[in-house]
Every structure is written in structure tokens, then in C-alpha cells.
Design a protein around this motif. Structure first.
Motif, PDB file in Angstrom:
ATOM      1  N   LYS A 262     -14.610  -4.505  -3.854  1.00  0.00           N
ATOM      2  CA  LYS A 262     -15.321  -3.970  -2.695  1.00  0.00           C
ATOM      3  C   LYS A 262     -14.463  -4.012  -1.434  1.00  0.00           C
ATOM      4  CE  LYS A 262     -19.698  -4.712  -2.160  1.00  0.00           C
ATOM      5  NZ  LYS A 262     -21.039  -5.325  -1.982  1.00  0.00           N
ATOM      6  N   ARG A 263     -13.448  -4.873  -1.432  1.00  0.00           N
ATOM      7  CA  ARG A 263     -12.683  -5.108  -0.215  1.00  0.00           C
ATOM      8  C   ARG A 263     -11.427  -4.263  -0.097  1.00  0.00           C
ATOM      9  NH1 ARG A 263     -11.587 -11.354  -0.787  1.00  0.00           N
ATOM     10  NH2 ARG A 263     -10.079 -10.841   0.832  1.00  0.00           N
ATOM     11  N   PRO A 266     -11.368  -0.589   1.905  1.00  0.00           N
ATOM     12  CA  PRO A 266     -11.509  -0.771   3.356  1.00  0.00           C
ATOM     13  C   PRO A 266     -10.348  -1.533   3.980  1.00  0.00           C
ATOM     14  CG  PRO A 266     -13.589  -1.210   2.263  1.00  0.00           C
ATOM     15  CD  PRO A 266     -12.566  -1.058   1.180  1.00  0.00           C
ATOM     16  N   ASP A 267      -9.811  -2.528   3.277  1.00  0.00           N
ATOM     17  CA  ASP A 267      -8.676  -3.285   3.821  1.00  0.00           C
ATOM     18  C   ASP A 267      -7.439  -2.407   3.965  1.00  0.00           C
ATOM     19  OD1 ASP A 267     -10.133  -5.586   4.065  1.00  0.00           O
ATOM     20  OD2 ASP A 267      -9.385  -6.516   2.228  1.00  0.00           O
ATOM     21  N   MET A 268      -7.174  -1.551   2.966  1.00  0.00           N
ATOM     22  CA  MET A 268      -6.036  -0.637   3.067  1.00  0.00           C
ATOM     23  C   MET A 268      -6.170   0.270   4.284  1.00  0.00           C
ATOM     24  SD  MET A 268      -4.811   0.684  -0.667  1.00  0.00           S
ATOM     25  CE  MET A 268      -6.428   1.188  -1.241  1.00  0.00           C
ATOM     26  N   LYS A 269      -7.370   0.793   4.475  1.00  0.00           N
ATOM     27  CA  LYS A 269      -7.585   1.695   5.603  1.00  0.00           C
ATOM     28  C   LYS A 269      -7.436   0.959   6.930  1.00  0.00           C
ATOM     29  CE  LYS A 269     -10.640   4.981   5.272  1.00  0.00           C
ATOM     30  NZ  LYS A 269     -11.917   5.712   5.112  1.00  0.00           N
ATOM     31  N   ARG A 270      -7.850  -0.304   6.977  1.00  0.00           N
ATOM     32  CA  ARG A 270      -7.659  -1.079   8.207  1.00  0.00           C
ATOM     33  C   ARG A 270      -6.173  -1.246   8.514  1.00  0.00           C
ATOM     34  NH1 ARG A 270     -12.009  -4.071   5.886  1.00  0.00           N
ATOM     35  NH2 ARG A 270     -13.912  -3.811   7.126  1.00  0.00           N
ATOM     36  N   MET A 271      -5.370  -1.458   7.481  1.00  0.00           N
ATOM     37  CA  MET A 271      -3.937  -1.641   7.703  1.00  0.00           C
ATOM     38  C   MET A 271      -3.304  -0.358   8.250  1.00  0.00           C
ATOM     39  SD  MET A 271      -3.616  -4.771   6.894  1.00  0.00           S
ATOM     40  CE  MET A 271      -5.367  -5.077   7.152  1.00  0.00           C
ATOM     41  N   ILE A 272      -3.694   0.798   7.742  1.00  0.00           N
ATOM     42  CA  ILE A 272      -3.070   2.064   8.120  1.00  0.00           C
ATOM     43  C   ILE A 272      -3.687   2.658   9.379  1.00  0.00           C
ATOM     44  CG2 ILE A 272      -2.538   4.414   7.368  1.00  0.00           C
ATOM     45  CD1 ILE A 272      -0.958   2.255   5.905  1.00  0.00           C
ATOM     46  N   GLY A 283     -15.768   1.626  -0.126  1.00  0.00           N
ATOM     47  CA  GLY A 283     -14.770   1.204  -1.099  1.00  0.00           C
ATOM     48  C   GLY A 283     -15.384   0.985  -2.462  1.00  0.00           C
ATOM     49  N   PHE A 284     -14.668   0.250  -3.315  1.00  0.00           N
ATOM     50  CA  PHE A 284     -15.191  -0.096  -4.624  1.00  0.00           C
ATOM     51  C   PHE A 284     -16.417  -0.985  -4.466  1.00  0.00           C
ATOM     52  CE2 PHE A 284     -10.647   0.395  -5.787  1.00  0.00           C
ATOM     53  CZ  PHE A 284     -10.768   1.198  -6.894  1.00  0.00           C
TER      54      PHE A 284
END
Length: 294
Positions: A262-263, A266-272, A283-284
Motif C-alpha cells: 500500500k505504501r 505513493p512513496d515513489m510519487k512523493r520522492m519524484i 497505490g497497492f
């Protein structure tokens, strides 16, 4: 030609995160696929699986590949027990907007620096000083990770001799290094599947560069200190035997406990993009994790 559904993010509701197979054959079975070994056949619920890990001795037919691709499941070829991630088939979103944003963030030095700082802050809950070179950032990361290894060794009572293993002589590595590599390989598979799902490139990294899986390593690093490092120490603390198989099943449970599926998107998008771009809960969804071998 019929219009194709140009979905940006394939649905993963109620998905199993991954299945692992070795020493058998995957072929078409009725309207899906199955794993065949000895005289047995195990149907694979391919419509509800996000990632298939294929270990040594596994063969797969052309028709099975077609069925798996239609189900939008990622195939990954790995070493024994799921370690040493060798290659993966491409399967993901039809949209390129996230890829273009990733390229833009990499190409612009100021944006790249922001991504590096977000990754560091996420991992260590600490902001970086300004005007650091990439080499200095890597040095600070290395020091922090070495400290975490030392802390886990003291906490678990497992001796830590340093991160070292020889890919050409796997059995020469000590049990703890084999456990770490096995846990990381499972993590890389999940991260790779998520990257392709959303449409980023696994090759365009920010901390790691120059490899086809650079961004996989970048995103996986966000979770190692939380998940794979303590998991590996705990598995070896329990026993030094059969660590690869035990780590794989421990990853199954720990990924669910940490809500990794689930994380990660969203975490990838926060980084980019930064936090403002991420919709809460995107997310998942929390999936089920299964590993099968015989």
C-alpha cells in the motif's frame, strides 16, 4: 482496431503480491496457467497476482507468457530461493506521464537534489545540510547504514562481519549476508513490479546511477533499514540453517505487516513529485504474499 483501455494504474485490489516457483514448468491451463512438477499441477490465480518469481529449473511456454501478460502480472527471473534478481519482463501502465516527470527530475540539477533530500529524509528522518555533493550524500548514507547494522548486531546478538558476498560462490558467504541478500532480492522484485506498474523507469536512479535497476535500488533503500535488515538478523538469530527459504517466507509476512504494497507507489510519487502530488491511500492495497516451492 478496438480501442485499448489506456489505464494509468492497473487495479491490484485483493492481489497476492508475489508467488515463487522453481524446478518445474509453467504452461497454459484451461483459461489461465499452472505450475507442473513431478506428476502434479498447481493452478496459478494469475488474475490476482502482481509478480511471479521464477527460480532455477523453471521453464515457461510462449502461451503461458501471453496469458500472464494479458493479466498484467510481472515476470521476474531470479536465483535460488528468489535471490539474485536477474531479469524481468516488462508490464505496466500505458501512460508515460510519470516517466517524463522522472526524466525531468533527473535532468534538472535542482530537482535531482530535491529528490535526493527527500529520499534521505525518508530513510533517516533527518534533513541533509545544504550544498552537499552526491559523493558526500552517499558517504553520509553509508555511515548511517553501518551504524544500523551495528545496532542490529548488538540487539540480536548476531555477529556482524560487514556486508560482503561473492556472487560467483554463494555458499562461501556467511549466513547473515545470505539472509540479507535473500531479503533484498524479494524486496527488489516487489519494488520493480511497482515501478513498472505506475510507469516510472527502473533504470533512472538518483542515488544509484548507471544500472538498469538503479531506481529499483533507490526505492528499495527506503525500506531496508525498516524491513530487510532487522528481518535478516532475526532469521539468523533463530537459526543459521536454510536461511534463504526462511527469509523468503519471513518477507511474505513482514511485507504484509509493514503494509509495503500500500505504501510503495505513493512513496515513489512523493520522492519524484513531492508530497503535494500524492492522493491519500493511492497505490497497492494491502495484498497477500505467497511463496511456493517443492
Amino acid at each position: 482496431m478496438a480501442n485499448r483501455n489506456l489505464q494509468e494504474l492497473p487495479k491490484f485490489e485483493d492481489n497476492w503480491s508475489y508467488l515463487y516457483f522453481e524446478k518445474g514448468k509453467i504452461d497454459q491451463f484451461q483459461k489461465s496457467v499452472a505450475f507442473h512438477y513431478l506428476e502434479k499441477s498447481v493452478p496459478i490465480p494469475i488474475e490476482t497476482v502482481g509478480l511471479l518469481l521464477l527460480g532455477p529449473g523453471t521453464t515457461i511456454t510462449h502461451e503461458a507468457i501471453k496469458r500472464i501478460s494479458d493479466s498484467r502480472c510481472l515476470l521476474a527471473w531470479t536465483g535460488d530461493s528468489g535471490v539474485r534478481f536477474y531479469s524481468a519482463g516488462y508490464n505496466g501502465t500505458y501512460s508515460s506521464k510519470h516517466l517524463l516527470r522522472q526524466v525531468e527530475a533527473y535532468a534538472d540539477l535542482n530537482q535531482r537534489d530535491l529528490v535526493l533530500r527527500r529520499m534521505y529524509q525518508y530513510r533517516f528522518d533527518e534533513d541533509l545540510p545544504i550544498r552537499l555533493t552526491i559523493e558526500q550524500i552517499r558517504g553520509k548514507e553509508g555511515a548511517r547504514v553501518r551504524k544500523i547494522y551495528a545496532e542490529q548486531a548488538e540487539k540480536s546478538g548476531v555477529e556482524w562481519k560487514g556486508r560482503s558476498y561473492d556472487q560467483t560462490d554463494w555458499d562461501y558467504s556467511d549466513p547473515l549476508n545470505r539472509a540479507l541478500s535473500s531479503a533484498n532480492a524479494c524486496l527488489y522484485g516487489i519494488i520493480h513490479a511497482a515501478i513498472l506498474t505506475i510507469g516510472f523507469s527502473p533504470a533512472i536512479g538518483f542515488v544509484h546511477t548507471g544500472k538498469q535497476l538503479s531506481f529499483v535500488y533507490d526505492i528499495a533503500d527506503l525500506y531496508k533499514t525498516e524491513i530487510t535488515i532487522p528481518l535478516a538478523f532475526e532469521v539468523v538469530k533463530e537459526s543459521v540453517f536454510d536461511v534463504e527459504r526462511r527469509v523468503r517466507f519471513a518477507c511474505r509476512d513482514f511485507f504484509r505487516q509493514a503494509k509495503l504494497m500500500k505504501r510503495v507507489i505513493p512513496d515513489m510519487k512523493r520522492m519524484i513529485y513531492g508530497s503535494d502530488h500524492v492522493t491519500e491511500g493511492e497505490g497497492f492495497p494491502e495484498g497477500r504474499d505467497v511463496a511456493i516451492s517443492h
